[in-house]
Design an enzyme around this catalytic site. Structure first.
Site, PDB file in Angstrom:
ATOM      1  N   ASP A 124       0.861  -1.192   0.000  1.00 29.56           N
ATOM      2  CA  ASP A 124       0.000   0.000   0.000  1.00 29.56           C
ATOM      3  C   ASP A 124       0.893   1.236   0.000  1.00 29.56           C
ATOM      4  OD1 ASP A 124      -2.446   1.368   0.007  1.00 29.56           O
ATOM      5  OD2 ASP A 124      -2.479   1.507   2.191  1.00 29.56           O
ATOM      6  N   ASP A 135       5.136   0.897   9.358  1.00 29.38           N
ATOM      7  CA  ASP A 135       4.671  -0.483   9.529  1.00 29.38           C
ATOM      8  C   ASP A 135       4.337  -1.092   8.171  1.00 29.38           C
ATOM      9  OD1 ASP A 135       1.294   0.291  10.734  1.00 29.38           O
ATOM     10  OD2 ASP A 135       2.054   0.192   8.703  1.00 29.38           O
TER      11      ASP A 135
END
Length: 347
Positions: free
Chosen positions: A218, A240
């Protein structure tokens, strides 16, 4: 489906109070001093927490606690994300990996899985600066070199079934598409799926036509933070890997592009200049950019619809589910069908 319900049902995150957050951290030896700040995150709930004492010997006094959305990932899938982050950190790829407390990176309290990571500041990268784009390209190449070392065993791949057919079926089954444009949207979506199927990632991988590796998954500009050059550890980093999946390398490149076709081509050239310093790039993957963009478009609508019972979503996306929203999706699908019929950005 009513996208704007008048009576909101309780949501699991309603139980995630500040006291529960602090109790969860105290249970793993991280005593908060009372300063608790909610950070921007829709999928999970993420908090910056100041501690009374540093974590371990010389560890951070400010941490980020991430409470995972119940039911989204299994514990095994979350642990695989943590393992990938640890591999990247061991290879000195700049990513903030979860802390191992009492020998574990994944913890449970009050019905929630959570992890704790060091807090690290940063700002959005200047993506109109070609030197920054080249640096990010090198950064992604390093991430992909680690990602290509072995496959995920628990986390899924980006593909036609999970990002197009299943979301389509869910949206139609739940009457999420505005009736005014439902037939037109469905017809265009079927046309789009036919074109995407010509580039189905898993099919291409099975024929050896593209490599499927572990990805960030993403990689839009909001998921990269930049440390200025006058600070320690300058350059880009990830905080993350919550959306880590398997897929082609170009998936982590195309979402960094913006503007018209000429601008995107120039930006992609700068990214690849940096990328290819450290890793080969298969130019055939450029043909996947518009199919991947279309898959994200379809998946995003279903993501919003599935999350609508979470009170943060109606507040953040009040335009979702309206006839105007779905008319816009029809127009965008039509544009994507045209784009998929064109040549890749570069040859």
């Amino acid at each position: 489906m009513n996208p704007h319900p008048t009576d909101a049902a309780p949501h699991p995150f309603d139980a995630l109070t500040p006291d529960l957050v602090l109790d969860a951290l105290a249970g793993v030896g991280c005593l908060g001093d009372g300063r608790l700040t909610a950070l921007n995150s829709f999928e999970n709930r993420v908090y910056q927490v100041h501690l009374e004492d540093p974590v371990g010997d010389g560890g951070p006094r400010v941490v980020v606690a991430k409470f995972y959305r119940p039911g989204r990932w299994s514990a095994a899938q979350i642990l695989e994300e943590h393992g990938f982050a640890a591999e990247l950190a061991a290879a000195e790829v700049p990513v903030v990996a979860p802390l191992a407390l009492a020998g574990r990176t994944l913890h449970h309290h009050g019905g929630f899985d959570f992890s704790i990571s060091p807090w690290r500041g940063g700002r959005a990268p200047e993506l109109d600066d070609f030197e920054v784009l080249e640096w990010i390209g090198r950064f992604l190449a390093r991430l992909h070199n680690v990602g290509a070392a072995r496959p995920f065993s628990e986390r899924p791949s980006i593909g036609l079934e999970s990002f197009a057919r299943e979301p389509r079926d869910w949206l139609l089954a739940h009457d999420a598409v505005a009736p005014e444009v439902r037939s037109e949207w469905r017809a265009l979506l079927e046309d789009a799926i036919v074109l995407i199927a010509q580039h189905d990632l898993l099919t291409l991988a099975s024929r050896g036509e593209t490599a499927i590796i572990r990805l960030h998954g993403d990689c839009h500009p909001g998921n990269i933070l930049w440390t200025p050059l006058d600070r320690p550890q300058p350059g880009p980093y990830y905080v993350d890997l919550d959306d880590a999946r398997s897929g082609p390398a170009v998936q982590d490149l195309w979402m960094l592009l913006s503007g018209d076709r000429r601008q995107r081509t120039t930006q992609l050239g700068a990214l690849l200049d940096g990328y290819t310093e450290l890793r080969d790039f298969d130019p055939r993957e450029l043909a996947l950019i518009e199919p991947l963009r279309t898959l994200r478009l379809i998946h995003y609508s279903a993501w919003l619809a599935r999350r609508w019972s979470d009170p943060s979503f109606p507040r953040a996306f009040p335009w979702f589910g309206t006839p105007d929203y779905w008319r816009g999706q029809v127009d965008t699908l039509r544009e994507q069908i045209e784009a998929m019929a064109e040549a890749p950005l570069m040859s």
